[in-house]
Design a protein around this motif. Structure first.
Motif, PDB file in Angstrom:
ATOM      1  N   SER A   1      -4.601  -9.624  -6.308  1.00 56.83           N
ATOM      2  CA  SER A   1      -5.911  -9.006  -6.532  1.00 56.83           C
ATOM      3  C   SER A   1      -5.892  -7.574  -6.022  1.00 56.83           C
ATOM      4  N   ASP A   2      -6.243  -6.647  -6.904  1.00 55.80           N
ATOM      5  CA  ASP A   2      -6.294  -5.236  -6.560  1.00 55.80           C
ATOM      6  C   ASP A   2      -7.532  -4.628  -7.217  1.00 55.80           C
ATOM      7  N   PRO A   3      -8.719  -4.923  -6.646  1.00 54.91           N
ATOM      8  CA  PRO A   3      -9.949  -4.442  -7.278  1.00 54.91           C
ATOM      9  C   PRO A   3     -10.065  -2.918  -7.309  1.00 54.91           C
ATOM     10  N   ALA A   4      -9.445  -2.247  -6.363  1.00 56.09           N
ATOM     11  CA  ALA A   4      -9.542  -0.783  -6.321  1.00 56.09           C
ATOM     12  C   ALA A   4      -8.934  -0.156  -7.576  1.00 56.09           C
ATOM     13  N   ARG A   5      -7.777  -0.636  -7.969  1.00 57.77           N
ATOM     14  CA  ARG A   5      -7.109  -0.095  -9.158  1.00 57.77           C
ATOM     15  C   ARG A   5      -7.326  -0.956 -10.392  1.00 57.77           C
ATOM     16  N   GLY A   6      -7.818  -2.176 -10.197  1.00 59.68           N
ATOM     17  CA  GLY A   6      -8.042  -3.078 -11.328  1.00 59.68           C
ATOM     18  C   GLY A   6      -6.754  -3.577 -11.951  1.00 59.68           C
ATOM     19  N   GLU A   7      -5.681  -3.603 -11.153  1.00 56.50           N
ATOM     20  CA  GLU A   7      -4.377  -3.978 -11.697  1.00 56.50           C
ATOM     21  C   GLU A   7      -3.780  -5.223 -11.047  1.00 56.50           C
ATOM     22  N   GLY A   8      -4.589  -5.980 -10.323  1.00 62.34           N
ATOM     23  CA  GLY A   8      -4.102  -7.240  -9.781  1.00 62.34           C
ATOM     24  C   GLY A   8      -4.087  -8.299 -10.870  1.00 62.34           C
ATOM     25  N   LEU A   9      -3.389  -9.397 -10.610  1.00 63.02           N
ATOM     26  CA  LEU A   9      -3.309 -10.464 -11.606  1.00 63.02           C
ATOM     27  C   LEU A   9      -4.695 -11.011 -11.948  1.00 63.02           C
ATOM     28  N   ASP A  10      -5.558 -11.131 -10.942  1.00 67.83           N
ATOM     29  CA  ASP A  10      -6.911 -11.633 -11.213  1.00 67.83           C
ATOM     30  C   ASP A  10      -7.654 -10.703 -12.166  1.00 67.83           C
ATOM     31  N   GLU A  11      -7.577  -9.395 -11.912  1.00 67.33           N
ATOM     32  CA  GLU A  11      -8.273  -8.418 -12.747  1.00 67.33           C
ATOM     33  C   GLU A  11      -7.643  -8.327 -14.136  1.00 67.33           C
TER      34      GLU A  11
END
Length: 197
Positions: A112-122
Motif C-alpha cells: 500500500s502506497d497511498p501517497a503515490r497511488g502505486e501500491g498493490l492495493d491502489e
C-alpha cells in the motif's frame, strides 16, 4: 384543357412542397447519422484506451507483486538463517536484522502506497475501475451501430418515398428513424442495457 393544366400545376406544387419537406427530414436524419457515427467512434476509442490502461496497470501490479514475493522469500530465508545459526556474530546478526526490517518496510510500501497511488492495493482498485470504464464503453458501441443502421435505412426509405410518391414508405421511414434515434440516444445515456451485453 386549361383546367387540366391548372390541376396539374397545383398537384406539382403540392408534390414539390412535400418533396422539400421530405428532403429536410432526410437532412435531419443525416445529421443524426453523423452524431451516431461520432458516438460510435468515441465509444470504441474509449474502450481501447481504457483496455490499454488496464493492461498496463495489471502489468505494473504483477511486477510489484513479484517483487513483494521476492522480498518475502528473502525475509523468510534470513529468518531461517538466524534461527539455524543462533551463535552468529552480533555484527552479522545486526546486519541481517536490519535487512529484514528494510525488506518488511519495502513490502509494506509495495502493498500500500497511498501517497503515490502505486501500491498493490491502489493498483488493484485502479485496474478494476479501468476495466469497468472499458466495459461501459463497449456496452455503448453496439447501440451506435444499431442507430446508424436504422437511420441509414430510414434515409433510404424516405428517398424512395420521394420517387414513389406514397406515404406508407414515409411512415415506415419515420418509425425506423425513431428507433434509430432512440438507439443512438441510448448509446450516449445507457438507460437500457440488455442482459447479454
Amino acid at each position: 384543357m386549361a383546367l387540366q393544366e391548372i390541376a396539374d400545376a397545383v398537384e406539382d406544387s403540392g408534390k414539390k412542397g412535400r418533396d422539400r419537406w421530405i428532403a429536410v427530414y432526410i437532412g435531419v436524419l443525416a445529421v443524426l447519422l453523423a452524431v451516431a457515427g461520432v458516438g460510435s467512434g468515441n465509444a470504441m476509442k474509449d474502450a481501447m484506451a481504457r483496455n490499454i490502461e488496464a493492461s498496463n496497470t495489471w502489468a505494473f501490479f504483477q511486477a510489484k507483486n513479484i517483487r513483494r514475493h521476492e522480498l518475502r522469500l528473502q525475509v523468510a530465508e534470513f529468518e531461517a538463517m538466524l534461527a539455524v545459526q543462533p551463535d552468529m556474530p552480533a555484527a552479522a546478526r545486526s546486519m541481517i536484522t536490519e535487512k529484514i526490517a528494510t525488506y518488511r518496510q519495502d513490502d509494506q510500501h509495495l502493498t500500500s502506497d497511498p501517497a503515490r497511488g502505486e501500491g498493490l492495493d491502489e493498483l488493484f482498485v485502479k485496474g478494476k475501475q479501468l476495466e469497468e470504464e472499458r466495459d461501459v464503453a463497449m456496452q455503448r458501441d453496439p447501440f451506435f451501430d444499431y442507430g446508424q443502421a436504422l437511420l441509414q435505412i430510414a434515409i433510404v426509405l424516405a428517398s424512395v418515398a420521394i420517387i414513389a410518391g406514397g406515404s406508407s414508405l414515409l411512415v415506415l421511414s419515420g418509425v425506423i428513424a425513431v428507433l434509430g434515434a432512440a438507439a443512438t440516444l441510448n448509446g450516449f445515456l445507457l438507460f437500457w442495457v440488455p442482459a447479454f451485453l
